[in-house]
Design an enzyme around this catalytic site. Structure first.
Site, mmCIF file in Angstrom:
data_model
loop_
_atom_site.group_PDB
_atom_site.id
_atom_site.type_symbol
_atom_site.label_atom_id
_atom_site.label_comp_id
_atom_site.label_asym_id
_atom_site.label_seq_id
_atom_site.Cartn_x
_atom_site.Cartn_y
_atom_site.Cartn_z
ATOM 1 N NE ARG A 1 -3.227 0.212 3.084
ATOM 2 C CZ ARG A 1 -4.419 0.689 2.744
ATOM 3 N NH1 ARG A 1 -5.210 -0.005 1.968
ATOM 4 N NH2 ARG A 1 -4.844 1.864 3.207
ATOM 5 N NE ARG B 1 -2.860 5.621 11.802
ATOM 6 C CZ ARG B 1 -3.183 5.109 10.620
ATOM 7 N NH1 ARG B 1 -2.476 5.391 9.548
ATOM 8 N NH2 ARG B 1 -4.229 4.317 10.491
ATOM 9 N NE ARG C 1 6.299 8.741 -4.635
ATOM 10 C CZ ARG C 1 5.555 9.140 -3.618
ATOM 11 N NH1 ARG C 1 6.087 9.789 -2.610
ATOM 12 N NH2 ARG C 1 4.261 8.908 -3.617
ATOM 13 N NE ARG D 1 -4.437 -5.284 15.943
ATOM 14 C CZ ARG D 1 -4.207 -5.711 17.178
ATOM 15 N NH1 ARG D 1 -4.951 -6.660 17.714
ATOM 16 N NH2 ARG D 1 -3.211 -5.178 17.882
ATOM 17 C CG ASP E 1 -7.393 2.854 0.397
ATOM 18 O OD1 ASP E 1 -7.269 2.745 1.636
ATOM 19 O OD2 ASP E 1 -6.458 2.682 -0.403
ATOM 20 C CD GLU F 1 -5.163 4.822 14.121
ATOM 21 O OE1 GLU F 1 -5.217 5.976 13.620
ATOM 22 O OE2 GLU F 1 -5.146 3.797 13.427
ATOM 23 C CE1 TYR G 1 -6.421 -0.955 5.104
ATOM 24 C CE2 TYR G 1 -4.673 -2.583 5.065
ATOM 25 C CZ TYR G 1 -5.134 -1.342 5.423
ATOM 26 O OH TYR G 1 -4.296 -0.486 6.097
#
Ligand code: UDP
Length: 376
Positions: free
Chosen positions: A177, A287, A181, A256, A358, A308, A356
């Site tokens: 995900r 996070r 780069r 989860r 988005d 979180e 999962y």
């Protein structure tokens, strides 16, 4: 049941994006819809509320990003986006690194300054571990993409607390995900379109569900009355947990969960970024979000931060992430087979499809099913 079921063409279960888009499109075509939602609000996990002039995302950070122009144009009918670009910072034991994995990260990790130097470093680390062939799990996938140093400092600890499992027991696709780069570019996503709604996400849903042909009832659990609903409604769109729909007859799918702790401060800027990941294994949260940085034009003076914490899921908790490993995927196939046999029920969304997804993928899937349902 409090409603006259004869009044409706559709029952929709769940006021998240899949159900709400379906409701909107059905009403647009003159269909009458009853939408029931277990929680006391619409918008599913995209729900946001305004506090001290700041849009707070109640179910964790939601950044809309897509390459799908049809989806982008569609969602823009209901909101204006603010041009926010997600740029996450990782904190590993007090050291800061840019995410996703890019030339800034490689420079911070190793001091390398060119793409060729970075590639050589990664290749060297990958060779030392002896990974060849297709990666069999998240750990192998991560090391073969970015080497052992980054895996150890930025991935292993975060991943294992996030998922409550060893990285060797998780599917490789989860780490894919994140972009890797060889440019100095901290954009967390590779997609062409990205942003956060200027008025928060809930306003999108208020518009989607505004039609007189849609009745929305919150605080109603479909599963408590399933047999009656199935008898009374000619057509049902169900976006809850697919295993729950079938009374967990083959066993529970694993999910989860996460929980959040909010804190506000008399300040304009507490952590200097919208999202900071804590990637070591010991810090119990994954996070910290500082919401005003998503908004860009938030009022001055107050700031709200949310930590979180990942947690195990059980039936008393919200299911956030499906665990798409082999065991659960096999189990899901059994439920999907059952679902395919129910011709008058459409299963959709992250929980209905155990994927999962988005947000943009859910939008895309909803638009597809709408086309199939009404325009075939
Ligand atoms: N991940 C990681 N370190 C990070 C951020 C993400 O190892 O600092 C891994 C982790 O396994 C996570 C996956 O990448 O589950 C996908 O991250 P993403 O940010 O897409 O997760 P989401 O925002 O959907 O929770």
């Amino acid at each position: 049941m409090k409603y006259n079921t004869k009044n409706y063409d559709y029952l929709i279960v769940g006021a998240g994006p899949y159900g709400s888009i379906f409701a909107y499109e059905a009403a647009k075509r003159g269909k009458r819809v009853l939408l029931i939602e277990k929680r006391d609000h619409i918008a599913g996990n995209m729900y946001t509320h305004k506090e001290d002039g700041i849009n707070v995302h109640d179910y964790g950070a939601h950044i809309f990003h897509t390459d799908n122009k049809e989806v982008w144009d569609y969602v823009n009918q209901f909101t204006e986006f603010n041009g926010y670009i997600n740029q996450v910072v990782a904190n590993y034991k007090g050291q800061l690194y840019n995410l996703p994995f890019n030339m800034n990260t490689f420079y911070q990790m190793w001091g390398v300054k060119t793409p060729a130097e970075a590639a050589a470093k990664i290749e060297e680390q990958k060779k030392a571990v002896g990974i060849s062939g297709a990666p069999q799990n998240l750990e192998e996938q991560a090391i073969s993409l970015i080497g052992t140093d980054i895996y150890t400092k930025l991935i292993k600890g975060y991943t294992e607390k996030q998922w409550g499992r060893k990285a060797t027991e998780l599917p490789a696709f989860i780490i894919r995900r994140l972009p890797v780069r060889y440019t100095f570019d901290n954009n967390y996503f590779n997609h062409r379109y990205q942003g956060v709604p200027v008025d928060g996400y809930t306003s999108i849903f208020e518009k989607l569900l505004a039609s007189d042909l849609i009745d929305v009832v919150t605080g109603v659990d479909f599963l408590a009355d399933k047999e009656t609903y199935l008898k009374e409604f000619p057509r049902i769109v169900y976006t809850g947990m697919i295993d729950g729909f079938f009374d967990y007859k083959y066993g529970e799918l694993e999910y989860r969960s996460v929980r959040f702790e909010n804190e506000s401060f008399d300040s304009d800027n507490q952590q200097g970024n919208a999202v900071i990941n804590y990637t070591d294994a010991e810090t119990p949260f994954t996070r910290v979000m500082e919401w005003r940085h998503f908004d860009q034009k938030a009022d001055a003076g107050r700031t709200i931060l949310t930590k979180e914490y990942p947690q195990d899921w059980d039936r008393t908790k919200e299911a956030y992430y499906p665990v798409n490993d082999e065991k659960n995927s096999e189990l899901f196939k059994k439920y999907r087979k059952e679902a395919n046999g129910l011709k008058n029920v459409i299963f959709g969304g992250r929980l209905g499809n155990y994927q999962y997804y988005d947000m943009d993928q859910v939008f895309g899937a909803a638009l597809k099913v709408v086309e199939k349902e009404f325009d075939k």
